[in-house]
Design a protein around this motif. Structure first.
Motif, mmCIF file in Angstrom:
data_model
loop_
_atom_site.group_PDB
_atom_site.id
_atom_site.type_symbol
_atom_site.label_atom_id
_atom_site.label_comp_id
_atom_site.label_asym_id
_atom_site.label_seq_id
_atom_site.Cartn_x
_atom_site.Cartn_y
_atom_site.Cartn_z
ATOM 1 N N PHE A 15 0.836 -1.191 0.000
ATOM 2 C CA PHE A 15 0.000 0.000 0.000
ATOM 3 C C PHE A 15 0.877 1.250 0.000
ATOM 4 O O PHE A 15 0.650 2.183 -0.785
ATOM 5 N N LEU A 19 0.890 4.016 -2.899
ATOM 6 C CA LEU A 19 0.549 5.389 -2.537
ATOM 7 C C LEU A 19 1.665 6.351 -2.976
ATOM 8 O O LEU A 19 1.387 7.428 -3.504
ATOM 9 N N SER A 22 1.334 6.728 -6.649
ATOM 10 C CA SER A 22 0.171 7.577 -6.892
ATOM 11 C C SER A 22 0.492 9.047 -6.615
ATOM 12 O O SER A 22 0.151 9.932 -7.406
ATOM 13 N N SER A 39 -9.695 10.635 -12.631
ATOM 14 C CA SER A 39 -10.016 9.781 -11.479
ATOM 15 C C SER A 39 -11.518 9.609 -11.311
ATOM 16 O O SER A 39 -11.997 8.512 -10.999
ATOM 17 N N SER A 43 -13.440 5.982 -12.075
ATOM 18 C CA SER A 43 -14.185 5.450 -10.925
ATOM 19 C C SER A 43 -15.648 5.229 -11.273
ATOM 20 O O SER A 43 -16.258 4.251 -10.827
ATOM 21 N N CYS A 51 -13.782 5.494 -4.453
ATOM 22 C CA CYS A 51 -12.914 6.399 -5.210
ATOM 23 C C CYS A 51 -13.699 7.552 -5.823
ATOM 24 O O CYS A 51 -13.211 8.686 -5.851
ATOM 25 N N TRP A 133 -6.409 1.568 -7.948
ATOM 26 C CA TRP A 133 -7.150 1.891 -6.715
ATOM 27 C C TRP A 133 -8.592 1.398 -6.811
ATOM 28 O O TRP A 133 -9.138 0.854 -5.853
ATOM 29 N N ASN A 134 -9.214 1.602 -7.974
ATOM 30 C CA ASN A 134 -10.599 1.150 -8.157
ATOM 31 C C ASN A 134 -10.709 -0.348 -7.935
ATOM 32 O O ASN A 134 -11.627 -0.821 -7.256
ATOM 33 N N ASN A 137 -10.422 -1.224 -4.170
ATOM 34 C CA ASN A 137 -11.562 -0.761 -3.379
ATOM 35 C C ASN A 137 -12.874 -1.436 -3.769
ATOM 36 O O ASN A 137 -13.729 -1.664 -2.905
#
Length: 159
Positions: A15, A19, A22, A39, A43, A51, A133-134, A137
């Motif tokens: 992570f 990050l 990102s 973004s 998302s 997100c 990230w999508n 999550n």
């Protein structure tokens, strides 16, 4: 919605590295407003409520107009986006939902009229990051708004 596992707690080093990757985009050739739109659109396409919630709040904090945020899902019909923003949104869509035969030349060439090669490369990394990230999550059902305080998104006053 109930979160499945907390991937941040389960894989803290991965992570942290993701990050960092990102956050490196903040120094890219792509302006903040376009990164926000990218973004949000990715998302939406991926159905990532966490997100989408986060990036709408970030865009609001960054000064984005509410009506433009409402129009992201219908950017093709909207008159609120510049040619450069439209190109970024088209690139986001094609990379998020890759066609069976890859990225069509027509889209690539259209996007190159708005972005130089360095910018297009950086834009591609921005799309890659939000899609990553999508996926995390969505997979673990991270609850929208659950990290607002940690990320300073409570300042958006959108709750």
């Amino acid at each position: 919605m109930t979160q499945r596992i907390n991937y941040i707690q389960q894989s803290p080093e991965l992570f942290k590295k993701f990050l960092e990757f990102s956050n490196a985009l903040k120094n890219s050739a792509i302006e903040e407003a376009i990164r926000d739109l990218v973004s949000i659109r990715a998302s939406q396409l991926n159905g990532c409520g966490f997100c989408l919630d986060m990036h709408v709040k970030e865009a609001h904090i960054h000064g984005e107009r509410p009506l433009r945020l409402y129009h992201v899902a219908t950017w093709r019909e909207s008159t609120l986006f510049s040619p450069r923003e439209r190109a970024a949104l088209a690139w986001t869509e094609v990379l998020t939902k890759l066609p069976d035969h890859g990225v069509p030349d027509e889209i690539y060439e259209r996007v190159l009229t708005q972005f130089n090669e360095k910018e297009l490369s950086d834009l591609t990394f921005a799309v890659m990051v939000i899609n990553g990230w999508n996926r995390a999550n969505v997979a673990f059902r991270t609850v929208p708004g659950s990290a607002d305080k940690a990320f300073g998104l409570d300042k958006a006053n959108l709750a």
